[in-house]
Design an enzyme around this catalytic site. Structure first.
Site, PDB file in Angstrom:
ATOM      1  N   CYS A  45       9.007  17.504  37.572  1.00 48.22           N
ATOM      2  CA  CYS A  45       9.047  18.915  37.923  1.00 48.22           C
ATOM      3  C   CYS A  45      10.074  19.237  39.012  1.00 48.22           C
ATOM      4  O   CYS A  45      11.261  19.233  38.722  1.00 48.22           O
ATOM      5  CB  CYS A  45       7.637  19.381  38.287  1.00 48.22           C
ATOM      6  SG  CYS A  45       7.431  21.162  38.109  1.00 48.22           S
ATOM      7  N   ARG A  69       4.640  32.015  35.565  1.00 49.83           N
ATOM      8  CA  ARG A  69       4.655  30.555  35.619  1.00 49.83           C
ATOM      9  C   ARG A  69       4.198  29.970  34.287  1.00 49.83           C
ATOM     10  O   ARG A  69       3.387  30.573  33.583  1.00 49.83           O
ATOM     11  CB  ARG A  69       3.741  30.052  36.743  1.00 49.83           C
ATOM     12  CG  ARG A  69       4.146  30.551  38.125  1.00 49.83           C
ATOM     13  CD  ARG A  69       3.329  29.873  39.202  1.00 49.83           C
ATOM     14  NE  ARG A  69       3.620  28.454  39.327  1.00 49.83           N
ATOM     15  CZ  ARG A  69       4.684  27.970  39.961  1.00 49.83           C
ATOM     16  NH1 ARG A  69       5.556  28.774  40.526  1.00 49.83           N
ATOM     17  NH2 ARG A  69       4.862  26.670  40.046  1.00 49.83           N
ATOM     18  N   HIS A  89       2.937  16.760  35.030  1.00 45.74           N
ATOM     19  CA  HIS A  89       2.142  16.209  36.133  1.00 45.74           C
ATOM     20  C   HIS A  89       0.873  15.641  35.522  1.00 45.74           C
ATOM     21  O   HIS A  89       0.729  15.573  34.310  1.00 45.74           O
ATOM     22  CB  HIS A  89       1.715  17.329  37.091  1.00 45.74           C
ATOM     23  CG  HIS A  89       2.816  18.035  37.788  1.00 45.74           C
ATOM     24  ND1 HIS A  89       3.395  17.568  38.943  1.00 45.74           N
ATOM     25  CD2 HIS A  89       3.419  19.217  37.532  1.00 45.74           C
ATOM     26  CE1 HIS A  89       4.294  18.441  39.367  1.00 45.74           C
ATOM     27  NE2 HIS A  89       4.338  19.448  38.529  1.00 45.74           N
TER      28      HIS A  89
END
Ligand code: GLN
Length: 262
Positions: A96, A130, A197
């Site tokens: 990320c 997001r 993640h």
């Protein structure tokens, strides 16, 4: 047999450690040590002296824009030496925020342009809202099963624009790089960038082992890794693969692997 040893440099563990990114380092360390491979972790923070050429493996996690802004100049200052080492075959995993800074630039949600190392032919612009949620991608890295699973939460949208940088995988579930071209992550040489993640490597032990093999190979150490019992890891992997709508083939691959390892 001579003793095998690896040194992993963990870049900015204090600032760049979202959603369990540190678990990637733990997974690599455990999977190496379970096979009797000596494994040392060197933390590198802003201002620390560090020689990338001495590392066998590099990891950098993600961070909020504020954290990313704090480390960006320090990371850029290390650019020439790190890029030289990557070009020389040093394996690296960047998640990320770390992945974004391996491209040419990352523009924050607030509009600030943080220049990156330009290792990947890619750039990152802020998106509308997001991208958050589970991700399943299919990769052609040659690992079995070909699925990678994780969790994404990013404001930036990454676009790959050069032939030497290819996507890490095709998104089967979730947004990935930009929610448009189905690409997830990037690969160039032995460098893997990804939005996953979760932590990534505990749920994707085949990718963890690929990184270990790359690191051993590069140092002329025996890259053969004995199989480990990873039933729980593959069960977690299969749960996410099972969320792909209509992803029967892939789901079966996940299940099969969970059974084999169980
Ligand atoms: N701050 C970056 C973004 O929002 C990276 C976030 C992250 O590392 N999860 O796109």
């Amino acid at each position: 047999m001579t003793e095998r040893r690896l040194v992993l440099a963990h870049l900015y563990p204090e600032h760049m450690n979202l959603y369990g990114d540190r678990g990637n380092v733990l997974a690599l360390a455990r999977r190496a040590r379970w096979r009797g491979i000596g494994f040392t972790v060197q933390a590198v923070e802003v201002g620390d002296s560090w020689d990338p050429a001495a590392a066998d493996l590099v990891f950098m996690g993600g961070g909020e824009d504020r954290q990313q802004t704090r480390i960006a100049a320090d990371f850029l200052a290390r650019g020439d030496r790190l890029v030289a080492a990557l070009a020389n075959g040093l394996p690296m995993l960047a998640v990320c925020g770390g992945y974004q800074l391996l491209g040419r630039y990352y523009r924050t949600a607030g509009g600030e342009r943080l220049p990156g190392l330009g290792w990947f032919s890619a750039y990152t612009e802020p998106g509308a809202g997001r991208a958050v949620g589970d991700v399943v991608a299919e990769t052609d890295l040659g690992i079995d099963p070909p699925t990678l699973v994780g969790f994404e939460n990013h404001g930036g949208r990454t676009f790959l624009d050069g032939g030497d940088t290819r996507p890490l995988g095709r998104v089967l579930l979730g947004q990935g790089n930009n929610g448009r071209d189905r690409g997830e992550g990037a690969v160039k040489g032995r460098v893997v960038g990804t939005y996953l993640h979760g932590s990534l490597l505990p749920k994707n032990p085949h990718l963890a082992d690929l990184l270990l093999r790359w690191a051993l190979e590069r140092r002329g150490q025996d890259p053969a890794l004995e199989p480990l019992d990873a039933a729980e890891e593959w069960a977690a992997h299969a749960v996410l693969v099972g969320r792909v709508p209509g992803g029967r083939l892939t789901r079966e691959a996940g299940k099969k692997r969970a059974l084999e390892r169980g």
